[in-house]
Design a protein around this motif. Structure first.
Motif, PDB file in Angstrom:
ATOM      1  N   ARG A  89       0.821  -1.211   0.000  1.00 40.71           N
ATOM      2  CA  ARG A  89       0.000   0.000   0.000  1.00 40.71           C
ATOM      3  C   ARG A  89       0.854   1.260   0.000  1.00 40.71           C
ATOM      4  N   ALA A  90       1.994   1.216   0.674  1.00 36.45           N
ATOM      5  CA  ALA A  90       2.866   2.392   0.736  1.00 36.45           C
ATOM      6  C   ALA A  90       3.504   2.676  -0.611  1.00 36.45           C
ATOM      7  N   GLY A  91       3.775   1.641  -1.371  1.00 37.22           N
ATOM      8  CA  GLY A  91       4.383   1.841  -2.684  1.00 37.22           C
ATOM      9  C   GLY A  91       5.876   2.088  -2.564  1.00 37.22           C
ATOM     10  N   ALA A  92       6.504   2.288  -3.699  1.00 37.52           N
ATOM     11  CA  ALA A  92       7.947   2.507  -3.731  1.00 37.52           C
ATOM     12  C   ALA A  92       8.256   3.967  -3.413  1.00 37.52           C
ATOM     13  N   ALA A  93       9.328   4.186  -2.700  1.00 35.30           N
ATOM     14  CA  ALA A  93       9.726   5.545  -2.355  1.00 35.30           C
ATOM     15  C   ALA A  93      10.460   6.188  -3.516  1.00 35.30           C
ATOM     16  N   ASP A  94      10.276   7.491  -3.629  1.00 33.58           N
ATOM     17  CA  ASP A  94      10.994   8.246  -4.655  1.00 33.58           C
ATOM     18  C   ASP A  94      12.473   8.263  -4.282  1.00 33.58           C
ATOM     19  N   PRO A  95      13.374   7.886  -5.196  1.00 31.80           N
ATOM     20  CA  PRO A  95      14.791   7.830  -4.827  1.00 31.80           C
ATOM     21  C   PRO A  95      15.383   9.180  -4.454  1.00 31.80           C
ATOM     22  N   GLY A  96      14.829  10.276  -4.923  1.00 38.62           N
ATOM     23  CA  GLY A  96      15.389  11.591  -4.616  1.00 38.62           C
ATOM     24  C   GLY A  96      14.653  12.319  -3.523  1.00 38.62           C
ATOM     25  N   ILE A  97      13.937  11.601  -2.670  1.00 35.10           N
ATOM     26  CA  ILE A  97      13.116  12.248  -1.644  1.00 35.10           C
ATOM     27  C   ILE A  97      13.950  13.046  -0.653  1.00 35.10           C
ATOM     28  N   ARG A  98      15.116  12.556  -0.311  1.00 41.96           N
ATOM     29  CA  ARG A  98      15.951  13.276   0.660  1.00 41.96           C
ATOM     30  C   ARG A  98      16.454  14.593   0.089  1.00 41.96           C
ATOM     31  N   SER A  99      16.673  14.648  -1.207  1.00 39.10           N
ATOM     32  CA  SER A  99      17.139  15.889  -1.833  1.00 39.10           C
ATOM     33  C   SER A  99      16.022  16.914  -1.904  1.00 39.10           C
ATOM     34  N   SER A 100      14.809  16.453  -2.204  1.00 40.74           N
ATOM     35  CA  SER A 100      13.724  17.413  -2.396  1.00 40.74           C
ATOM     36  C   SER A 100      13.150  17.918  -1.070  1.00 40.74           C
ATOM     37  N   VAL A 101      13.327  17.188   0.019  1.00 35.53           N
ATOM     38  CA  VAL A 101      12.790  17.637   1.302  1.00 35.53           C
ATOM     39  C   VAL A 101      13.507  18.890   1.775  1.00 35.53           C
ATOM     40  N   GLY A 102      14.801  18.946   1.631  1.00 39.71           N
ATOM     41  CA  GLY A 102      15.553  20.102   2.099  1.00 39.71           C
ATOM     42  C   GLY A 102      15.622  21.234   1.091  1.00 39.71           C
ATOM     43  N   ASP A 103      14.977  21.096  -0.052  1.00 37.64           N
ATOM     44  CA  ASP A 103      15.034  22.108  -1.089  1.00 37.64           C
ATOM     45  C   ASP A 103      14.201  23.321  -0.680  1.00 37.64           C
ATOM     46  N   VAL A 104      14.655  24.507  -1.080  1.00 36.15           N
ATOM     47  CA  VAL A 104      13.946  25.740  -0.744  1.00 36.15           C
ATOM     48  C   VAL A 104      12.622  25.812  -1.497  1.00 36.15           C
ATOM     49  N   ALA A 105      12.547  25.247  -2.676  1.00 34.97           N
ATOM     50  CA  ALA A 105      11.335  25.304  -3.494  1.00 34.97           C
ATOM     51  C   ALA A 105      10.264  24.313  -3.046  1.00 34.97           C
ATOM     52  N   THR A 106      10.551  23.473  -2.086  1.00 32.87           N
ATOM     53  CA  THR A 106       9.565  22.502  -1.606  1.00 32.87           C
ATOM     54  C   THR A 106       8.499  23.228  -0.802  1.00 32.87           C
ATOM     55  N   ASN A 107       7.252  23.005  -1.149  1.00 32.88           N
ATOM     56  CA  ASN A 107       6.136  23.641  -0.440  1.00 32.88           C
ATOM     57  C   ASN A 107       5.871  22.885   0.855  1.00 32.88           C
ATOM     58  N   THR A 108       5.790  23.609   1.932  1.00 30.33           N
ATOM     59  CA  THR A 108       5.480  23.009   3.222  1.00 30.33           C
ATOM     60  C   THR A 108       4.245  23.693   3.799  1.00 30.33           C
ATOM     61  N   VAL A 109       3.535  22.985   4.643  1.00 29.02           N
ATOM     62  CA  VAL A 109       2.335  23.509   5.268  1.00 29.02           C
ATOM     63  C   VAL A 109       2.583  23.603   6.760  1.00 29.02           C
ATOM     64  N   ASP A 110       2.361  24.792   7.323  1.00 31.56           N
ATOM     65  CA  ASP A 110       2.521  24.971   8.755  1.00 31.56           C
ATOM     66  C   ASP A 110       1.268  24.460   9.437  1.00 31.56           C
ATOM     67  N   LYS A 111       1.396  23.392  10.201  1.00 36.19           N
ATOM     68  CA  LYS A 111       0.241  22.775  10.850  1.00 36.19           C
ATOM     69  C   LYS A 111      -0.170  23.515  12.114  1.00 36.19           C
ATOM     70  N   GLY A 112       0.680  24.386  12.598  1.00 35.97           N
ATOM     71  CA  GLY A 112       0.314  25.177  13.762  1.00 35.97           C
ATOM     72  C   GLY A 112       0.801  24.564  15.057  1.00 35.97           C
ATOM     73  N   ARG A 113       0.501  25.308  16.120  1.00 39.60           N
ATOM     74  CA  ARG A 113       0.957  24.923  17.441  1.00 39.60           C
ATOM     75  C   ARG A 113       0.235  23.696  17.975  1.00 39.60           C
ATOM     76  N   VAL A 114      -1.007  23.495  17.610  1.00 35.01           N
ATOM     77  CA  VAL A 114      -1.797  22.384  18.144  1.00 35.01           C
ATOM     78  C   VAL A 114      -1.205  21.055  17.695  1.00 35.01           C
ATOM     79  N   THR A 115      -0.885  20.963  16.405  1.00 33.71           N
ATOM     80  CA  THR A 115      -0.301  19.720  15.896  1.00 33.71           C
ATOM     81  C   THR A 115       1.059  19.466  16.528  1.00 33.71           C
TER      82      THR A 115
END
Length: 135
Positions: A89-115
């Motif tokens: 169900r999880a499927g195969a991981a993208d091989p470049g996931i570690r590179s794209s996580v730290g990228d400045v262009a990666t969109n992130t969502v601030d979940k807030g203080r509660v989360t």
């Protein structure tokens, strides 16, 4: 009075220190503990018939890590059906996931203080858990 006590104390201390010296009353002949050495006797190996390694065979030290893992964990075990279905169900991981996580262009969502507070909450059974929404 104070001067006589001080002088008596100094005299007693100097006599005690003099007794610890090489010419004092406690002088005994002792062996030098740093000069004593123990030498193990020479041991002749019982067998000189050492077999040369065969060509192409792996060195015994190269398999030491694998042997240790096999001894500790019993080698590779088959996966259970639950583990297999979760991985499918999880499927195969993208091989470049570690590179794209730290990228400045990666969109992130601030979940807030509660989360953040929920994730950082101490471990427990949650019987008295409650969420407080700031106003």
């Amino acid at each position: 009075m104070k001067k006589s006590v001080t002088i008596l104390t100094l005299a007693a201390a100097s006599s005690v220190l003099a007794a610890c010296g090489s010419t004092g009353l406690l002088n005994r002949e002792r062996p030098d503990e740093f000069a004593v050495q123990r030498q193990a006797p020479l041991v002749v190996p019982p067998d000189f018939n050492v077999v040369p390694p065969s060509s192409g065979a792996p060195r015994p030290s190269e398999n030491a890590a694998e042997q240790a893992l096999d001894v500790l964990f019993g080698g590779p075990a088959p996966r259970s059906s639950v583990e297999t279905s979760a991985l499918d169900r999880a499927g195969a991981a993208d091989p470049g996931i570690r590179s794209s996580v730290g990228d400045v262009a990666t969109n992130t969502v601030d979940k807030g203080r509660v989360t953040r507070d929920i994730v950082a909450a101490p471990q427990g059974d949650g019987q008295f858990a409650q969420a407080v929404i700031p106003q």
